[in-house]
Structure formats: structure tokens, C-alpha cells
Design an enzyme around this catalytic site. Structure first.
Site, PDB file in Angstrom:
ATOM      1  CG  ASP A 114      -2.166  -0.756   1.036  1.00  0.00           C
ATOM      2  OD1 ASP A 114      -2.634  -0.807  -0.106  1.00  0.00           O
ATOM      3  OD2 ASP A 114      -2.671  -1.318   2.021  1.00  0.00           O
ATOM      4  CG  LEU A 115       1.837   5.229  -2.776  1.00  0.00           C
ATOM      5  CD1 LEU A 115       3.293   5.026  -3.067  1.00  0.00           C
ATOM      6  CD2 LEU A 115       1.142   5.927  -3.943  1.00  0.00           C
ATOM      7  CG  ASP A 116       2.720   7.483   0.238  1.00  0.00           C
ATOM      8  OD1 ASP A 116       3.914   7.150   0.168  1.00  0.00           O
ATOM      9  OD2 ASP A 116       2.211   8.322  -0.507  1.00  0.00           O
ATOM     10  CD  GLU A 117      -2.407   4.093   3.853  1.00  0.00           C
ATOM     11  OE1 GLU A 117      -2.369   3.767   5.054  1.00  0.00           O
ATOM     12  OE2 GLU A 117      -3.037   5.086   3.444  1.00  0.00           O
TER      13      GLU A 117
END
Lengths: 278, 278, 278, 278
Positions: free
Chosen positions: D221-224
Site C-alpha cells: 500500500d503506497l504510503d501506508e
């Protein structure tokens, strides 16, 4: 029925302490809710705070812990209940008011026995909260006489801590020593900068870009007791010292309440001139 | 062709100053990109920093501003260009390295003339950036002799500021006075707390919960010059003084670079022992 | 007799504005106590806040300023007096209590007209301060019906601002539009992170290391109005969401009171979805 | 000869864990230099990090600990030595430069294997530190092709962590999954605010009063991914988004280096989407 207790251990460090202590907990079938330890290498001192739950007698637990720790060990097994506090203040209401509001809100695990002022400025505010207010004015008395009257009053109460919420009189060693590690003060500067009178004026004159506040235990040395909590805020050239003072009040009250919450939750060890805050 | 200039005015306050100054700008058809003023009420001193653009001769603008401001006015009309700086350091690389990286990155509006060390520890690092490094060791010299050699070297350069990036020698009044308001130092504490040697050790011994760093102009009074920037970070009982030192380095380098950026952009006025930072 | 006024100017930028405005001040022989300007380059909008003293008619000053500024100019000449505010709250007392204490202390330049709650939880606290408390419970009503009753009550008062001190109901566009730029809310997160319900739970689940609070004007877009003030505190893995909530309350109340102090002192311009805070 | 080791234990919670673990330490006659535990109540997971010294075989210690902990336990006995890291960057030098300087200074307990860029902008800087720089430009390739080439290069090295020091390309799940819990990224916002492209522009448009940076493990998850460290600085209406970006860089580099120091010292446990940082 389940009992919950905070176990505080302060003793000389020795190999196997954690093992021996956790063995006691294990053999008594206690759950460890939280556990924090620290060894101060310089002094070779061990500190531990555990919160345990289970079916046990606090006194028995205390005795078992004493049996397996060094003789000098200072051990407390505390079954949490609201601590009793006495507040002292002078004229400014921000620090006192913040504690009164938190108390009214049920946020503080404490009972306020009374507020003692050396002026009656704050009486109205305190009465709003149905808390006894006593004014012991210092007019016409020397420091010793005034303090004697204050101590007479204080000693009528059972209490755990005295909180100086901007009490602007210097305390004598007699007073301070009578309540060792029981007096908490908020100093309106980032100690050890700006010890003494009117720190905001000092800060303004020095042209600092940050001001702060310090909550500490009171000892013989004025503004030199063990620090419990500190915080700061930025200031700038546009602010005169009164504006710094106004801005600083927000820090003062937050820092004092934070320190108070630490001691009410038995999270603070005093070690010489320092604190360990778990 | 359009010229851009920073106009700095520092004079006794008087009614109509903003009007008279903005009239000059208006009549010369200048655009005001930004404008900041401050009056220090205590001293009755007026400070103004404007960035203006337009078609004009800086010297003419200066003269017109002089004509309408009080006689004591200190006025500068600065057409921005990279300032020249000399860096001085001893053995620690964090503050120096941060400036070198920012410089390599084009972030600093400055040309680094050279780095002067009193040890050769940092020579390798400096050479990596193709910047001249001079080591003037103090061995076998007294303070005055050493400084004389340093000043001899410094005076070969044209420069705007000397930046002490953890230069760990005390400077004599002779040195300091030779470069008034031109020497910027980073002190490894939240001044005025922990003046003098090894502030982190002092901070650790005092048991503070926050440590800081202070960038200031150097004056005769050791660690007492006008403060340009300060910042802090929280510390706790688990940290020995060396760990505080390590943590403190991040604050030191950020604060020094921040202060440097202020002076390189002509955003700082010195007013007695304080600064106005626009 | 001397008059003091805050002059607020919000208009399209144009060459010579500072000159023309300061000329008006100069010709009316006014002292400028403080002066701040800002031009938003993107929108070409000019903002200025001056505090002036002298012998003058505020209305006359306003007219003279209107005569020399662009037609679209929004100009206010405000002679400072306590602003009237209405507080709204639900069950939590920290934000409301902080405002009550500051008000009792004379710190806020405001008169509290009343407190409106949708529960009666806070009635006792409010009554301690001799301030009218009205409970408008929402039981058995839909949102529109409830709001209508609230608005009926609000409209009986003259007021400058409505302060939502942890008022935990969503307001309809009808309500919000009725009091444009007059409603200040404290949101219990660092907006735009954690919009919506239970931000502390969201923050805990996301595992953030810092939490915050945001004071903002309320607009149609839930939690999307112009931000006035924000602040943060560090959190860590040991804290559950309830502990984050407890810690966050200290930030919430300080941020709300800070924002309130800005608007009471006419220091805030709203510009689209942003604020300029002088 | 004495051995020092970091013992990391991550397992389901069970009564007596601390007792059993400290018993192993005690019976092997180990000194406990430091000891931190945490139980996540929600998930019933136990985390412990101890630093022990004594005369012992790390593998034996590991086996003895395995014998007394739940089967699912993830246990590491790490004898500290410099970790190997690969840096990846694009064009901005501040985060990369900060790591290079710290590395040159001996501050990082790490060996930098190489720096990989998708542009050659940073080559000169990296070469100054005598560290191999590889440019793998993405021109004319699709994301998968480019990543394949990058992975080919990465896989030639032994390494513990990949540090994305402002590597401005989105990574595919294939890449991320290949190096699980090994990729550390610095995101230029206070996550979860301003996910995605140009967070400073987003922050400026939203009119926030504080900006920040977030170091996190990279997951699908991008930036997660799990957050390791965050910090913030105040901003104001005078700053355009480029000025916010400039100011933000100081936070980015400090936060990334802080996170890196945590992982290099084996102080971080990943637990679902969160971290425990001891």
C-alpha cells in the site's frame, strides 16, 4: 477477587533482579500488565515499576519481594486509589484553575483536600468548585511565622502531595524538609535558565527565541529540585515580557498537570537530583 | 532592466516613517514584494525590511531614504548576491558537514571561501567538497599567538560572515571585536542554561527533560551574544550524557543552518543584546 | 481623547497601497503601534492589519481609507471592546472548561453570552461560573428540527462568534451558512489527517507517532474550513486510543484557546480556504 | 571473552514470559544492560528487547530461549555489527547527503554498499564520499523493465536494508514483496495527511499551519506502511509551497536519519501495520 497493584522497586543493581522479581510474580500467578525497568549505570541503581493483577495480599507480595531484593531496597506495593492533595496558590489562576477543571472532570485520580492562598484573590474561583479555601495572609508576619501558620493548617490534613500552583513565596528549609518528595512546584522558566524572580522579564531581556516551564519536586535548593516535566514554546521579538508571560501560562499549566498526573499514577522515582519517569 | 533589492532600515522611531519610506518607493515606481516593520517600544527603535523591485539605482534609493529618515538611521540597500563565508571548526563534523551538503546542493546563497580548523580531523571531509582547508594547530602557542595566525589567514579573504561550526576554542575580545556582528556561533545548549564547557554533561547532571541548541552572534561576553535561533528536543532518564550529545547534534546543525539562512537573506537586525528576525 | 483602533484592510493588490494608507494615518497624525502586511501573490490579494492611536473618528478614518483603496476593499476600523461569544459543547469538559477558566481570569477579551449543550452533562460546570446554560436535547428530533431550536435560541443573542468547544454533532449547511466566518470549531486531529469520527481511534490504528488538533472556521465542507491554529504532541506504541485521546485533550484545549484569542484580537483574515494570521 | 547481544523476542503473550526469559539470562550468568517489554493488549502479542553481555554462544542462547517461549515466537540474538545498506535516490540531495555525512562521521553503524539513482544528478555528490554510484535511468522503459534492472543490481549485494532517500518512483508490489520489512522510505508529509504527489503543494493549498515528514517501512500500500518516525515544523501564510518544501527538507532528513538509527540498532518491531520502537 482480583487485586491490581503498582509495584515500585528502587534498589542497588544486582544480577538476577528481574529474574527474581518476575519469579515472585509468576509463582503468585500474577498477570503483568506493564513492566518498566531502568538501571542507572553511574550509580548502579535499579528501578522497576510493574503493574500486576491477580489474587494476592499486597502485604504478602511486599514481604516476598523484600526477601529476594538487596537490603537497601525501597519497595512499594500500591493498590491504586485517589491520592489526597493540597493546593497552594497566590494570585494567578491559570495553573490552579486547570487543576480544578481537570478534577471536576474526573480526569485527576485525586481528591483535593483544600486550597491554601496567601491572598484571597482566588477564593471566588475555588468556591465555585465547592472546595475549601483558606487564606493565610502574610501581612505583618515574618517568613517563619507565616509558614508556621501554614504548616499548622496543612498538618490538619492527611495528604500525599502539596502542589504549588504558582505559589509565589519562597519556602524555608524547615517547610521543605517537613514534606520531603511531597511538594511539587511549577517554575515559570525552562530551568536551569532564569532561576529566581520574574523569569519572563529575564527571558525577554536575554532575547531568547523559546521560553518554557518546569515542574519539579521542591528541595532546599531554590529551583534546584528534581525535574519531573518540562515543555517550551517559541517566542519572538514582537513579544514584550508580559506577552511572553501570557504565552508561558499555557505551558506552565500543561506541564504542571502533566507532572501531577505522573506522580498520581506512581510513575516517578526520585534519584538524587533527578527523576526517573516511567 | 529590473533590479531587486532588500532595503533594511534601523533608526529611531518617529511619526510618519512608514509613510515617508513608502512614498519614496511609490514615487520611484517600485513594487514591494514584502514588507515587515517592528518598533521596539522600550528603546523607541524602528526596524524595517522591504524587498522591492523596479528600475532604479540602489545608491540613489539609499540617498533618498537617508534624506527622509532620522540622522542616526542605519540604512542598507542590498542587491542580493551570494555572501562569502569562512567556516571554522574543530573535530566534530555534523554542523560543518550539514553546511557543506547544503552548499553543494545550492541551497545556501553563499560561497564558502575556506574552512579553518585547529585540528586536521576534518580536512578529508572538506576536501571531498573541493573547498580549501587550512589547519592552524594551536600546539605550543598561547591563545594570542594562535589567534594572530588565524586572523592573518582570515584577513587574506574578503568575507561577510565567519561561521563557527563547532569551533571549540574560546575567542579573545581582540578577535571578536575585529569582526563585530560577523561571527555566528552554535552553542550546544539552550542558552542561557548551561553556559560554558560540556553543556550536555551539565544537562545530564541536572536531569533536564529537554535539551537544545542556540545560534548567536559572538560578542565579548562568552555565550552571551544576540540569539538568532534556538530549538530543542526531549530527552529522558535513559540517556547518558553522550547520548544526549548525539541527539543534540541534530538540533545543533539544524539551528545553525537556520540562523545562517536568516543572515544570508539579510533577515536579521542586531539590537543591543537581541535580534529582530524578519 | 485618544482613540485606539485596529484597522483591517483586505483588497486586491495595487502599487502604492502601503503609501496611500500610511499617508492617511500620517495626515490624521496617528501613531502606528503595529503594522503587518501580506500580499498573496497567487491571488494578488493584499492584507493589512494596523493598530493606530490618535484623536480621530473611526467612521471618518474608514471613509478616508475607502477613498484611496480599490473598490472591492473590505475595510474595518475596530475600536477594541470585548466580543460576545456563544459556546456550544456536548459532554467533554476540557475545552469548555479551559475557556471558562480563562474567561473568569479576565484573560479573554470576551463576554460569554451563554453555553448551549445537546446534553446536560456540562450544566453543573457552567453554572459554577454563573453563566447561563441551555440544554437542547436532540432526542426524538431529526437534525433539522434540532438545529432549528438551537438557531432560535442563538438568534435571541447578539454575538460575534460561536465557539464549538467539542460540540459533537454535525451541522447542516443551513446552520453553517447562517453564521459565515463566525463559527470556530476544534477538531481532534491534525487535519487533514483523520477527518470524521473518532480520529484518535483512526490515529491509533494507523500507528502514528504524533497526534494533533486543529482549530478552524466551520464551512459547508465538514472539517474542511480555513485552519486558524494547529498543534501536535508525540505519542507512542504504549498508548491505546483512549490514552491518545486523553493526551490529545491538552492539545485541543490549548489550540482552541489560541485560535479564540486570535479572532478576539482581530488578527485573522479568511482568504478562500485559508487564513492569514497576523 | 565477553559477548554482547541484542535479544529480540516477538511472540504471543503468556503468563510467566518475563520470568522464563530472565531465568535463561540468569542461569547463563548474563548481565542485562537494558530491557524493554511491551504487550499489545488488543492482539495479545508480547515484544521484548534486551541487551545482554556475558560469556555465551549466541546460537545456544537462541535455542534456550526457543525452548521456553511459545512455538510461534520470532526470536533473534544479534551480535551487533555494522549493517549493510543500499541507498536509492532521485535528484534531491538533502536526505541522501545527510546519510552520507553521518556515515563519513562514523555516526551510523552501517556500511553503505552503493547508491542507486534513476538520474545521475547525485553522482558527483556520492563520488565525493568514495561510494559506488549506479545510475539506472528509466528512459524508454516501462515500470517493470526498469525495476527488473534495479533488482538485478540490488541482488548483486548482500544487504540488510534499502533506504529510499527521496527516491521519487513508485515501486511495484513485486519489488516491495521481494524485500519485505527491508525498505525504509521518507515521505514528505505528516502521513496520513497528503498521501500521493506533491504533498507540500497539497499542504499549501489546504492552508495548514504545520507540516511534517514520515519515515516508514514500504509495503504494497503506497504510503501506508508501518510508521517508524515522524516529526513536524510550523509554517505560516507567508510561505508558498516551495518555501514549505525547503523548510520541510530539514524535517525529512532528520526523521529519515532517526528512523535509520532505530533500525540499525535493532530497536524496531513491525506488528501488522504498526511499529513498536524501543
Amino acid at each position: 477477587m482480583e487485586t491490581k497493584a503498582r509495584v515500585l522497586i528502587d534498589c542497588n543493581d544486582a544480577k538476577g533482579l528481574v529474574y527474581k522479581i518476575s519469579k515472585v510474580f509468576f509463582e503468585k500467578d500474577l498477570n503483568i500488565d506493564s513492566n518498566r525497568e531502568f538501571v542507572d549505570k553511574e550509580s548502579g541503581r535499579f528501578f522497576m515499576r510493574s503493574v500486576v493483577t491477580g489474587i494476592f495480599e499486597p502485604d504478602e507480595l511486599l514481604n516476598e519481594l523484600k526477601a529476594i531484593t538487596p537490603e537497601d531496597a525501597d519497595i512499594k506495593v500500591i493498590v491504586p486509589k485517589p491520592k489526597k492533595i493540597i493546593l497552594m496558590a497566590t494570585k494567578e489562576s491559570h495553573a490552579l484553575g486547570d487543576i480544578l477543571i481537570r478534577h471536576a472532570d474526573g480526569e485527576l485520580d485525586a481528591e483535593i483536600e483544600c486550597v491554601i492562598g496567601n491572598h484571597n484573590t482566588l477564593e471566588e474561583l475555588v468556591r465555585r468548585f465547592d472546595i475549601p479555601f483558606f487564606c493565610i495572609a502574610a501581612d505583618g508576619m515574618n517568613r517563619e511565622e507565616h509558614e508556621e501558620k501554614v504548616m499548622e493548617l496543612i498538618n490538619k490534613f492527611e495528604f500525599d502531595f502539596i502542589v504549588l500552583a504558582k505559589y509565589m513565596r519562597i519556602l524555608t528549609p524547615k517547610f521543605v524538609n517537613a514534606y520531603e518528595e511531597k511538594i511539587i512546584n511549577i517554575h515559570h522558566s525552562f530551568l536551569p535558565a532564569f532561576i529566581g524572580a520574574n523569569p519572563y522579564k529575564q527571558a525577554h531581556e536575554r532575547g531568547v527565541k523559546i521560553i518554557g516551564a518546569t515542574a519539579h519536586f521542591v528541595t532546599d535548593d531554590l529551583d534546584e529540585g528534581p525535574i519531573i516535566a518540562q515543555d517550551v514554546i517559541p517566542v519572538n521579538h514582537r513579544m514584550g515580557w508580559r506577552e511572553m508571560q501570557r504565552a508561558g501560562r499555557d505551558v506552565e499549566k500543561v506541564v504542571l498537570s502533566r507532572a501531577l498526573s505522573y506522580v498520581l499514577n506512581d510513575r516517578v522515582f526520585v534519584h538524587g537530583n533527578k527523576t526517573i519517569v516511567f
